[in-house]
Motif scaffolding. Structure first.
Motif, PDB file in Angstrom:
ATOM      1  N   CYS A 181      -0.874  15.716 -18.408  1.00 25.37           N
ATOM      2  CA  CYS A 181      -0.279  15.223 -17.163  1.00 25.37           C
ATOM      3  C   CYS A 181      -1.051  13.994 -16.694  1.00 25.37           C
ATOM      4  N   VAL A 182      -0.312  12.985 -16.243  1.00 27.04           N
ATOM      5  CA  VAL A 182      -0.929  11.759 -15.725  1.00 27.04           C
ATOM      6  C   VAL A 182      -0.234  11.398 -14.412  1.00 27.04           C
ATOM      7  N   GLY A 183      -1.034  11.084 -13.415  1.00 26.78           N
ATOM      8  CA  GLY A 183      -0.490  10.605 -12.151  1.00 26.78           C
ATOM      9  C   GLY A 183      -1.069   9.257 -11.807  1.00 26.78           C
ATOM     10  N   GLY A 184      -0.391   8.537 -10.936  1.00 28.20           N
ATOM     11  CA  GLY A 184      -0.855   7.211 -10.565  1.00 28.20           C
ATOM     12  C   GLY A 184      -0.976   7.035  -9.070  1.00 28.20           C
ATOM     13  N   LYS A 185      -1.502   5.893  -8.711  1.00 33.25           N
ATOM     14  CA  LYS A 185      -1.711   5.534  -7.308  1.00 33.25           C
ATOM     15  C   LYS A 185      -0.370   5.448  -6.584  1.00 33.25           C
ATOM     16  N   ILE A 186      -0.351   5.917  -5.326  1.00 31.29           N
ATOM     17  CA  ILE A 186       0.856   5.849  -4.498  1.00 31.29           C
ATOM     18  C   ILE A 186       0.479   5.171  -3.183  1.00 31.29           C
ATOM     19  N   GLU A 187       1.028   3.993  -2.974  1.00 29.08           N
ATOM     20  CA  GLU A 187       0.753   3.229  -1.764  1.00 29.08           C
ATOM     21  C   GLU A 187       1.915   3.366  -0.787  1.00 29.08           C
ATOM     22  N   PRO A 188       1.632   3.564   0.498  1.00 28.90           N
ATOM     23  CA  PRO A 188       2.719   3.736   1.466  1.00 28.90           C
ATOM     24  C   PRO A 188       3.356   2.410   1.868  1.00 28.90           C
ATOM     25  N   LEU A 189       4.667   2.448   2.033  1.00 31.62           N
ATOM     26  CA  LEU A 189       5.409   1.339   2.637  1.00 31.62           C
ATOM     27  C   LEU A 189       5.978   1.873   3.948  1.00 31.62           C
ATOM     28  N   TRP A 190       5.261   1.641   5.050  1.00 31.16           N
ATOM     29  CA  TRP A 190       5.669   2.181   6.345  1.00 31.16           C
ATOM     30  C   TRP A 190       6.855   1.390   6.893  1.00 31.16           C
ATOM     31  N   GLU A 191       7.953   2.100   7.177  1.00 34.41           N
ATOM     32  CA  GLU A 191       9.126   1.439   7.758  1.00 34.41           C
ATOM     33  C   GLU A 191       8.813   0.952   9.168  1.00 34.41           C
ATOM     34  N   SER A 192       8.044   1.735   9.893  1.00 28.21           N
ATOM     35  CA  SER A 192       7.533   1.325  11.198  1.00 28.21           C
ATOM     36  C   SER A 192       6.011   1.478  11.157  1.00 28.21           C
ATOM     37  N   GLN A 193       5.341   1.101  12.196  1.00 26.78           N
ATOM     38  CA  GLN A 193       3.880   1.130  12.192  1.00 26.78           C
ATOM     39  C   GLN A 193       3.355   2.548  11.989  1.00 26.78           C
ATOM     40  N   LYS A 194       2.307   2.670  11.194  1.00 24.90           N
ATOM     41  CA  LYS A 194       1.688   3.972  10.953  1.00 24.90           C
ATOM     42  C   LYS A 194       1.137   4.526  12.267  1.00 24.90           C
ATOM     43  N   PRO A 195       1.533   5.741  12.644  1.00 26.09           N
ATOM     44  CA  PRO A 195       1.032   6.331  13.895  1.00 26.09           C
ATOM     45  C   PRO A 195      -0.464   6.629  13.809  1.00 26.09           C
ATOM     46  N   ASP A 196      -1.180   6.393  14.897  1.00 22.97           N
ATOM     47  CA  ASP A 196      -2.615   6.653  14.877  1.00 22.97           C
ATOM     48  C   ASP A 196      -2.948   8.107  15.194  1.00 22.97           C
ATOM     49  N   TRP A 197      -1.917   8.916  15.500  1.00 29.87           N
ATOM     50  CA  TRP A 197      -2.172  10.319  15.840  1.00 29.87           C
ATOM     51  C   TRP A 197      -2.170  11.240  14.619  1.00 29.87           C
ATOM     52  N   ILE A 198      -1.797  10.726  13.447  1.00 31.81           N
ATOM     53  CA  ILE A 198      -1.752  11.585  12.259  1.00 31.81           C
ATOM     54  C   ILE A 198      -3.178  11.960  11.851  1.00 31.81           C
ATOM     55  N   PRO A 199      -3.515  13.250  11.818  1.00 31.84           N
ATOM     56  CA  PRO A 199      -4.866  13.659  11.405  1.00 31.84           C
ATOM     57  C   PRO A 199      -5.144  13.199   9.973  1.00 31.84           C
ATOM     58  N   SER A 200      -6.340  12.715   9.726  1.00 31.39           N
ATOM     59  CA  SER A 200      -6.680  12.178   8.402  1.00 31.39           C
ATOM     60  C   SER A 200      -6.491  13.214   7.300  1.00 31.39           C
ATOM     61  N   GLU A 201      -6.743  14.481   7.605  1.00 31.40           N
ATOM     62  CA  GLU A 201      -6.611  15.530   6.590  1.00 31.40           C
ATOM     63  C   GLU A 201      -5.158  15.819   6.238  1.00 31.40           C
ATOM     64  N   ASN A 202      -4.219  15.259   7.007  1.00 32.10           N
ATOM     65  CA  ASN A 202      -2.804  15.502   6.744  1.00 32.10           C
ATOM     66  C   ASN A 202      -2.079  14.297   6.141  1.00 32.10           C
ATOM     67  N   LEU A 203      -2.812  13.224   5.837  1.00 32.35           N
ATOM     68  CA  LEU A 203      -2.163  12.033   5.298  1.00 32.35           C
ATOM     69  C   LEU A 203      -1.475  12.294   3.960  1.00 32.35           C
ATOM     70  N   SER A 204      -1.995  13.259   3.190  1.00 32.58           N
ATOM     71  CA  SER A 204      -1.382  13.562   1.893  1.00 32.58           C
ATOM     72  C   SER A 204       0.046  14.068   2.052  1.00 32.58           C
TER      73      SER A 204
END
Length: 299
Positions: free
Chosen positions: A116-139
């Motif tokens: 199994c091989v996986g690669g980097k996944i970069e976000p393309l935010w449709e709107s600004q990334k909210p600052d309230w998202i807990p860092s441990e939940n970004l996945s």
């Protein structure tokens, strides 16, 4: 056939074209097929794929209709249809980098024990990334930046489904995705990838490459607290279903922790970030209980 790109989709024609085109425009010197698995969409997905075939003049894009609902069912259909040595899954709202296939295949061919091989996944935010998202939940937003070089991923680290590939031959001996896990319609059930990769890992290596990258769209809808808390809830359900949790004692333990979470949330109600973090814990614990009562009690 060297590689199969599998794009499973359901009512997302507005995003699908970019995903398919990013796969057709890869820089490779070997044969590649692209399979679009339409999970019984009601939009113009079939027409869109036909237009891409006609306008782009490509003959390696195949359309397959899979009527059984669910992402896992669609992925398993892709595995059955695949003719490539490697099957690369790309989300229908993700855009592959031009050398994506090449970098993923290079990792596989560096060691025959890699399954199994996986690669980097970069976000393309449709709107600004909210600052309230807990860092441990970004996945939960399918973001992955594991390392800056090709590296084996030790347990429990795994690639994410928006950019994950498998040696196709493995599925002659290993059962594919569990179809009681994974999204069906509007529910956000998950864990089908982690469950499968855990079984693959018993005899095969799991690797990550930052070079075989994709960009993954994060819609405006997913930046609301309502979606975030729903996603956390369904993660709880998913974890219970995957582990096949059941029993009164375990349910009571989760209920006690849920009650403790409610108390902690009330104590930090005037601290927005801490309050959101506690709400997430409450939703997750509630999901665990529902997973036990609604899903695993059927067995």
């Amino acid at each position: 056939m060297k590689a199969t790109v599998a794009i499973c989709t359901y009512n997302r024609a507005y995003d699908l074209s970019e995903s398919v085109l990013s796969a057709t425009r890869q820089h490779v010197e070997y044969d590649v097929e692209i399979i679009v698995i339409d999970n019984n969409s009601t939009d113009h997905t079939a027409q869109l794929v036909q237009e891409i075939q006609d306008i782009e003049g490509v003959d390696n894009v195949k359309y397959v209709l899979e009527k059984k609902p669910g992402l896992s069912a669609a992925r398993n259909r892709a595995i059955r249809e695949a003719r490539g040595e490697y099957i690369l899954f790309l989300d229908d709202d993700a855009i592959a980098s031009p050398l994506w296939i090449q970098h993923i295949v290079d990792v596989f061919e560096s060691d025959s024990s890699i399954g199994c091989v996986g690669g980097k996944i970069e976000p393309l935010w449709e709107s600004q990334k909210p600052d309230w998202i807990p860092s441990e939940n970004l996945s939960l937003y399918t973001i992955l930046d594991y390392a800056d070089h090709v590296v084996e991923m030790p347990n429990p680290s795994i690639p994410f489904g928006a950019n994950v590939a498998f040696r196709t031959q493995l599925f002659q001996d290993i059962a594919p995705f569990r179809e009681d896990l994974g999204r069906v319609g509007k529910n956000l059930l998950s864990n089908e990838e982690s469950e499968l990769i855990a079984r693959i890992r018993v005899q095969h290596k799991v690797f990550y490459t930052p070079f075989g990258s994709v960009q993954h769209k994060v819609s405006k809808e997913r930046t609301t607290k309502n979606w975030f808390l729903r996603r956390v809830f369904w993660q709880g359900v998913s974890d219970a279903v995957r582990k096949k949790d059941k029993g009164t004692i375990r349910t009571v333990k989760h209920a006690i922790r849920l009650a403790q979470g409610v108390i902690r949330a009330l104590l930090c109600i005037y601290s927005p970030k801490r309050f959101t973090r506690q709400l997430a814990q409450i939703c997750y614990r509630n999901g665990l209980i529902i997973g036990i009562l609604r899903y695993n009690s059927k067995e």
